[in-house]
Write an enzyme that holds these catalytic residues in place. Structure first.
Site, PDB file in Angstrom:
ATOM      1  N   ASP A 188       0.855  -1.179   0.000  1.00 22.78           N
ATOM      2  CA  ASP A 188       0.000   0.000   0.000  1.00 22.78           C
ATOM      3  C   ASP A 188       0.891   1.229   0.000  1.00 22.78           C
ATOM      4  O   ASP A 188       1.717   1.411   0.904  1.00 22.78           O
ATOM      5  CB  ASP A 188      -0.911   0.006   1.231  1.00 22.78           C
ATOM      6  CG  ASP A 188      -1.834   1.208   1.258  1.00 22.78           C
ATOM      7  OD1 ASP A 188      -2.659   1.338   0.343  1.00 22.78           O
ATOM      8  OD2 ASP A 188      -1.711   2.027   2.194  1.00 22.78           O
ATOM      9  N   GLU A 273      -1.925  -1.554  -5.813  1.00 22.99           N
ATOM     10  CA  GLU A 273      -3.214  -0.975  -6.165  1.00 22.99           C
ATOM     11  C   GLU A 273      -3.077  -0.209  -7.476  1.00 22.99           C
ATOM     12  O   GLU A 273      -2.077   0.482  -7.706  1.00 22.99           O
ATOM     13  CB  GLU A 273      -3.688  -0.039  -5.052  1.00 22.99           C
ATOM     14  CG  GLU A 273      -5.135   0.375  -5.179  1.00 22.99           C
ATOM     15  CD  GLU A 273      -5.610   1.138  -3.956  1.00 22.99           C
ATOM     16  OE1 GLU A 273      -6.809   1.458  -3.896  1.00 22.99           O
ATOM     17  OE2 GLU A 273      -4.782   1.413  -3.065  1.00 22.99           O
ATOM     18  N   ASP A 355      -3.099   1.649   7.102  1.00 22.49           N
ATOM     19  CA  ASP A 355      -2.243   1.246   5.985  1.00 22.49           C
ATOM     20  C   ASP A 355      -1.905  -0.240   6.033  1.00 22.49           C
ATOM     21  O   ASP A 355      -1.872  -0.909   4.999  1.00 22.49           O
ATOM     22  CB  ASP A 355      -0.962   2.086   5.989  1.00 22.49           C
ATOM     23  CG  ASP A 355      -1.254   3.568   5.802  1.00 22.49           C
ATOM     24  OD1 ASP A 355      -2.250   3.882   5.125  1.00 22.49           O
ATOM     25  OD2 ASP A 355      -0.493   4.406   6.323  1.00 22.49           O
TER      26      ASP A 355
END
Length: 398
Positions: A188, A273, A355
């Site tokens: 992330d 992502e 996170d």
């Protein structure tokens, strides 16, 4: 995977006055030919006539025979032909909807570069001789080329800071698939911490631009006080600003190279992502921080190194609620502003670091995609396409 991977090895070099003048003329001719070919193709397209590389190559031959453009004969013809090939690639990408319409090159803003193929250079015993030059380039060999390397192309460039660089493209037999590992990680990206891994590890964000922000501001103020035009004072001030930007970019690139190499070596599967960074930097409050974090560059490095070393990168759909989804029980929380860094799940009562929780959810989603046989489908390379997780969801629909 191919046995050998082609890599570009980039080095600094220091040209003589004659070499610098020759290369500067070549850069100008390359820019001129590219712009003229682009204008010809644009005009032909307005008349609904398709013009390809072969047609522009014939145009180049005709241009050289005119008195107005006779100076094109003074430089090597190979970089000029390569400029036409690059224009053809740009149009191919445009028609495939991967990029926008090609732009004209400008003297001050466009990258100064020229590409030479094997017929226009000679590499022997550690010396590189370019066409139209009487002596080899004075290259600083900061690292050795692969043993027995035979460069296929050589690209010479000069950046805004005035630094000369030469890039040699050759096969590197040292790049081979690494032994398979059972380790997988969800990644992330962020601003407080550059990366947060599903293992709980948080990687610091060096904020390279912030370290030189005051120095950069002083240099930019000095540049703004100089008279506009091509004066020597303004040129010196512009180079000073460019050197600070180059220093920041070099540190950032070095940090990302070390970080991505480590992640690829340690993990077999890496889940990220699929962020649209281009749209995110339109937020004026976060644009500087996002640009300094260089998320797009991080992803590019991760993808090509994974391809080199036999690893897998999975991009999870950008709309996947990785931060709001409880990694313990799967409960989806309500809207969660960026100021919320920890939260407690209303379903199971687990307390999550925002996170770390996102990293765990990305890993779980990526592994599910991997089981279904999907791969990486970056939306920035295939506009309008669907990422792997969205494809998987659409396959279940009747």
């Amino acid at each position: 995977m191919a046995t050998h991977v082609k890599r570009a090895f980039k080095y600094r070099f220091y040209p003589t006055d004659a070499q610098a003048a020759e290369l500067s003329r070549t850069f100008g001719c390359v820019r001129k030919v590219y712009n003229m070919a682009l204008a010809a193709r644009t005009q032909a397209w307005a008349r609904q006539v398709r013009v390809n590389y072969n047609a522009t190559s014939a145009m180049l031959t005709a241009w050289k025979k005119t008195g107005e453009l006779a100076y094109l004969n003074e430089v090597s013809s190979v970089p000029l032909q390569q400029a036409l090939r690059h224009l053809q690639v740009a149009f191919t990408n445009f028609f495939a909807k991967r990029t926008g319409y090609p732009h004209f090159k400008t003297r001050k803003k466009s990258r100064k570069s020229a590409e030479y193929t094997t017929s226009a250079f000679r590499y022997r015993d550690g010396e590189l001789m370019l066409a139209k030059m009487s002596e080899p380039l004075d290259i600083v060999w900061s690292r050795p080329l692969p043993e027995g390397a035979k460069p296929s192309t050589v690209t010479v460039s000069q950046d805004a800071a005035g630094r000369w660089s030469v890039s040699l493209l050759c096969e590197d037999p040292a790049v081979k698939p690494l032994p398979a590992r059972d380790q997988a990680v969800g990644i992330d990206v962020g601003l407080d911490h550059l990366l947060t891994l599903s293992t709980g590890e948080k990687i610091v964000n060096p904020r390279h631009e912030r370290r030189d922000r005051e120095r950069l501001a002083r240099a930019q103020r000095k540049l703004s006080r100089t008279a506009r035009g091509d004066g020597a004072n303004r040129a010196r001030a512009r180079r000073k600003v460019a050197r600070i930007h180059a220093r920041i970019a070099d540190r950032r690139r070095d940090y990302l190279h070390k970080l991505t190499t480590r992640l690829v070596r340690e993990n077999q599967t890496l889940v990220i992502e699929d962020l649209t960074v281009r749209n995110m930097v339109r937020n004026r409050k976060m644009a500087r921080a996002i640009s300094d974090a260089a998320w797009s560059e991080f992803r590019s490095m991760l993808e090509y190194k994974a391809a080199w070393y036999g690893r897998e990168v999975i991009a999870v759909d950008r709309w996947f609620p990785s931060s709001r989804l409880c990694s313990n029980c799967g409960t989806l929380a309500e809207a969660m502003p960026l100021s919320v860094r920890t939260w407690t799940c209303g379903g199971c009562g687990a307390t999550h670091d925002r996170d770390v929780n996102a990293g765990k959810n990305l890993l779980a989603a990526g592994l599910a995609v991997s089981v279904c046989g999907a791969g990486v489908r970056p939306q920035r390379r295939t506009p309008g396409g669907q990422s792997a997780t969205k494809q998987k969801a659409s396959q279940r629909e009747p």
